[in-house]
Design a protein around this motif. Structure first.
Motif: not given
Length: 137
Positions: A80, A94, A96
């Motif tokens: 993350s 974001e 991914s």
């Protein structure tokens, strides 16, 4: 001492990216998995299967494919991220896998720091780190 319990390759290591031109901390923190984690090994196995399949069909491994596999391997090390006050191309990315591959491909300095952190076994030790000793005198 049970050496099997000395390191936890599934734990995450907080890597605060450092700007390479100034060596200043960026405020961007990536949670890094060990290169020996199950998630990372899953990606490596997928790549090895693809390479083996291509060889069995008599096909060569092209440079683009090898580079893509290295980027995917590095992206598998990122669990993350927190971009703090920073953006990437005008937005807060974001998290991914695909976005991680894109950023690692375009930002070599980030790629280098991720690879170094994921491959440094000491980052995944189960024992608390000892503080640096203070000089006497």
């Amino acid at each position: 001492m049970d050496i099997a319990a000395r390191f936890d390759y599934e734990r995450h290591f907080p890597l605060e990216l450092v700007f390479p031109d100034s060596e200043k901390k960026s405020g961007i923190v990536f949670q890094i998995r060990s290169a020996s984690s199950g998630e990372a090994k899953k990606v490596v196995r997928k790549h090895l299967d693809k390479v083996t399949e291509r060889r069995q069909r008599g096909k060569l491994i092209k440079g683009d494919m090898a580079l893509q596999q290295e980027l995917e391997k590095a992206a598998s090390y990122i669990a993350s991220w927190d971009w703090g006050d920073h953006t990437y191309k005008g937005e807060k990315p974001e998290f991914s896998f695909r976005k991680a591959v894109e950023i690692l491909d375009e930002q070599d300095w980030v790629y280098e720091q991720v690879m170094e952190a994921a491959n440094k076994v000491a980052n995944f030790t189960c024992e608390p780190r000892k503080p640096a000793s203070k000089p006497s005198g």
